[in-house]
Design an enzyme around this catalytic site. Structure first.
Site, short mmCIF file in Angstrom:
data_model
loop_
_atom_site.label_atom_id
_atom_site.label_comp_id
_atom_site.label_asym_id
_atom_site.label_seq_id
_atom_site.Cartn_x
_atom_site.Cartn_y
_atom_site.Cartn_z
N THR A 59 0.84 -1.20 0.00
CA THR A 59 0.00 0.00 0.00
C THR A 59 0.87 1.24 0.00
O THR A 59 1.72 1.42 0.87
CB THR A 59 -0.91 0.02 1.24
OG1 THR A 59 -0.11 -0.08 2.41
CG2 THR A 59 -1.95 -1.07 1.18
N GLU A 123 -3.90 4.64 2.68
CA GLU A 123 -2.94 3.73 2.05
C GLU A 123 -3.58 3.16 0.79
O GLU A 123 -4.70 2.65 0.84
CB GLU A 123 -2.58 2.59 2.99
CG GLU A 123 -1.99 3.06 4.30
CD GLU A 123 -1.52 1.90 5.17
OE1 GLU A 123 -1.25 0.81 4.64
OE2 GLU A 123 -1.43 2.11 6.38
P1 ADP Z 1 5.19 0.77 3.32
O1 ADP Z 1 4.97 0.44 4.74
O2 ADP Z 1 6.46 1.56 3.09
O3 ADP Z 1 4.00 1.47 2.72
P2 ADP Z 1 4.39 -1.59 1.81
O4 ADP Z 1 4.77 -3.01 2.11
O5 ADP Z 1 2.96 -1.23 2.06
O6 ADP Z 1 5.39 -0.63 2.57
O7 ADP Z 1 4.76 -1.33 0.27
C1 ADP Z 1 4.38 -0.11 -0.33
C2 ADP Z 1 5.26 0.31 -1.48
O8 ADP Z 1 5.34 -0.73 -2.45
C3 ADP Z 1 4.71 1.51 -2.20
O9 ADP Z 1 5.12 2.74 -1.62
C4 ADP Z 1 5.26 1.33 -3.62
O10 ADP Z 1 6.52 1.97 -3.73
C5 ADP Z 1 5.44 -0.18 -3.75
N1 ADP Z 1 4.42 -0.86 -4.57
C6 ADP Z 1 4.71 -1.84 -5.48
N2 ADP Z 1 3.60 -2.30 -6.07
C7 ADP Z 1 2.56 -1.59 -5.53
C8 ADP Z 1 1.14 -1.61 -5.78
N3 ADP Z 1 0.59 -2.45 -6.67
N4 ADP Z 1 0.36 -0.74 -5.08
C9 ADP Z 1 0.92 0.09 -4.16
N5 ADP Z 1 2.24 0.15 -3.90
C10 ADP Z 1 3.07 -0.68 -4.57
MG MG Z 2 2.04 0.52 2.93
#
Ligand code: ADP
Ligand code: MG
Length: 197
Positions: A59, A123
């Protein structure tokens, strides 16, 4: 900063199991209703690392100030609409043409543990397999409808199952012409970073 696990999030719905068993396959009326559409835009930030990727559902987080247009919406839950990630970062084109298109998304709106649950955070999961992270890229979002409240989860399996249902509901809901037309909204054209008013 306290890291609030899923187990500790506030419950807003009783009888979760019976609700989950009879979830409708489409959400919202034929035409988007007030306060939708809501337009957001900002540079993607690191989130709380609450296991989005582990759940098969990364997200992307927007900065706090960019979610101000959501202030009319205070109900935590899952929403749907479209998102577009800028192909460029620091003047370099890094994402593919496909990844830079306007794509369907589901958004979780919840209380932000960083601000002692006095502010909300949004998110966004984009329904497309990205080959890389896109932290720092500008992202534009149009929110068109509400799917369901935030639920209290008894298991990781139940949560994953509901996320899958959310994605199906979002895609089906967005197929309706009054929603699908936002995919070509002028907000998504060009490189304008700010929503038009
Ligand atoms: P965080 O806690 O940093 O948000 P996540 O595990 O939720 O980590 O991963 C989010 C990140 O993954 C996003 O900021 C983006 O850079 C990347 N990402 C890759 N594919 C997607 C997708 N389909 N939708 C949203 N984010 C994605
Ligand atoms: Mg996230």
């Amino acid at each position: 900063m306290t890291d609030m696990g899923l187990e500790e999030r506030p419950t807003v719905l009783e009888g979760t199991e019976s609700y989950r068993a009879r979830r409708p396959s489409i959400a919202g009326s034929e035409v988007p209703q007030q306060p939708f559409p809501i337009l957001l835009s900002g540079a993607v930030q690191r989130g709380f690392g609450r296991g989005g990727k582990d759940l098969g559902c990364p997200t992307a987080n927007l900065p706090d100030e960019s979610i101000t247009p959501m202030s009319s919406v205070t109900e935590p839950g899952v929403y749907y609409g479209y998102a577009q990630v800028s192909r460029e970062k620091d003047g370099q084109v890094v994402l593919s043409e496909e990844e830079g298109k306007v794509l369907p998304m589901v958004m979780s709106l919840g209380w932000n543990p960083f601000y002692k649950n006095e502010r909300m955070s949004a998110e966004i999961h984009i329904m497309h397999p990205f080959s890389n992270d896109f932290y720092g890229h500008n992202m534009k979002v149009i929110i068109l409808g509400y799917i369901r409240p935030e639920l209290d989860y008894v298991s990781r399996e139940a949560l994953i199952e509901d996320i899958e249902t959310d994605k199906r509901v979002a895609l089906k809901s967005l197929e309706r012409p009054a929603y699908a037309r936002y995919q070509s909204d002028p907000f998504f054209q060009g490189d304008v970073a700010q929503p038009r008013l």
